[in-house]
Scaffold this motif. Structure first.
Motif, mmCIF file in Angstrom:
data_model
loop_
_atom_site.group_PDB
_atom_site.id
_atom_site.type_symbol
_atom_site.label_atom_id
_atom_site.label_comp_id
_atom_site.label_asym_id
_atom_site.label_seq_id
_atom_site.Cartn_x
_atom_site.Cartn_y
_atom_site.Cartn_z
ATOM 1 N N LYS A 1 11.086 -23.885 18.880
ATOM 2 C CA LYS A 1 11.713 -22.695 18.307
ATOM 3 C C LYS A 1 12.111 -22.961 16.867
ATOM 4 O O LYS A 1 12.376 -24.099 16.485
ATOM 5 N N THR B 1 16.205 -19.579 14.247
ATOM 6 C CA THR B 1 16.689 -18.284 14.719
ATOM 7 C C THR B 1 16.491 -18.118 16.221
ATOM 8 O O THR B 1 16.882 -17.116 16.790
ATOM 9 N N GLY B 2 15.852 -19.118 16.856
ATOM 10 C CA GLY B 2 15.627 -19.049 18.297
ATOM 11 C C GLY B 2 14.293 -18.450 18.696
ATOM 12 O O GLY B 2 14.001 -18.281 19.869
ATOM 13 N N ARG B 3 13.435 -18.149 17.739
ATOM 14 C CA ARG B 3 12.114 -17.579 18.027
ATOM 15 C C ARG B 3 11.131 -18.722 18.312
ATOM 16 O O ARG B 3 11.090 -19.707 17.601
ATOM 17 N N TYR B 4 10.341 -18.543 19.382
ATOM 18 C CA TYR B 4 9.330 -19.539 19.710
ATOM 19 C C TYR B 4 8.209 -19.493 18.676
ATOM 20 O O TYR B 4 7.539 -18.484 18.525
ATOM 21 N N GLN C 1 8.483 -14.832 20.756
ATOM 22 C CA GLN C 1 9.641 -14.211 21.408
ATOM 23 C C GLN C 1 10.902 -15.053 21.221
ATOM 24 O O GLN C 1 10.838 -16.233 20.898
ATOM 25 N N ARG C 2 12.018 -14.415 21.457
ATOM 26 C CA ARG C 2 13.300 -15.109 21.587
ATOM 27 C C ARG C 2 13.676 -15.032 23.065
ATOM 28 O O ARG C 2 13.220 -14.144 23.787
ATOM 29 N N ASP C 3 14.522 -15.952 23.513
ATOM 30 C CA ASP C 3 14.923 -15.952 24.915
ATOM 31 C C ASP C 3 15.519 -14.627 25.351
ATOM 32 O O ASP C 3 15.331 -14.199 26.479
ATOM 33 N N ALA D 1 20.384 -15.894 28.432
ATOM 34 C CA ALA D 1 19.960 -16.008 27.034
ATOM 35 C C ALA D 1 21.140 -16.378 26.144
ATOM 36 O O ALA D 1 20.999 -17.184 25.219
ATOM 37 N N ARG E 1 21.457 -19.760 23.820
ATOM 38 C CA ARG E 1 21.701 -19.676 22.377
ATOM 39 C C ARG E 1 22.969 -20.424 21.992
ATOM 40 O O ARG E 1 23.010 -21.114 20.969
ATOM 41 N N GLU F 1 22.175 -24.071 21.954
ATOM 42 C CA GLU F 1 21.353 -24.395 20.797
ATOM 43 C C GLU F 1 22.162 -24.401 19.509
ATOM 44 O O GLU F 1 21.921 -25.210 18.617
#
Length: 101
Positions: free
Chosen positions: A21, A24-27, A48-50, A59, A63, A66
């Motif tokens: 990721k 920003t948490g986006r894969y 995607q993001r979780d 989710a 986050r 993380e």
């Protein structure tokens, strides 16, 4: 760029689900095993993001964990979880999630 390609090749060869990721948490990358596992359940993970694929509560927990990692409060995060809680309809089982910076 070559180093990134090497990492992607290594992750793709692994039989376990693995993804990378951005901050920003986006894969930005999911290996073949992860892409196939989620695709079989109707979910496309790449980009995607979780929050788009997991329940809101789960989710948020991901986050939050993380964020601790990114702030340097943790060096490695390990979470054992119930598969059905993380992705409803995916069956029973346990996952061990490990994240490093």
């Amino acid at each position: 760029m070559e180093r990134w390609r090497q990492w992607c090749s290594l992750l793709d060869a692994m039989p376990v689900l693995a993804g990378v990721k951005d901050r920003t948490g986006r894969y930005v990358f999911v290996n073949r095993a992860m892409a196939e596992w989620f695709r079989a359940r109707g979910v496309e993970m790449a980009g995607q993001r979780d929050a788009a694929v997991l329940s809101p509560g789960i989710a948020a927990l991901v986050r939050e964990a993380e964020e601790r990692l990114l702030r340097g409060e943790e060096l490695v995060l390990e979470t054992e979880c119930n598969q059905a809680e993380w992705l409803p309809g995916s069956g029973e089982g346990r996952w061990l999630l490990k994240k490093t910076l």
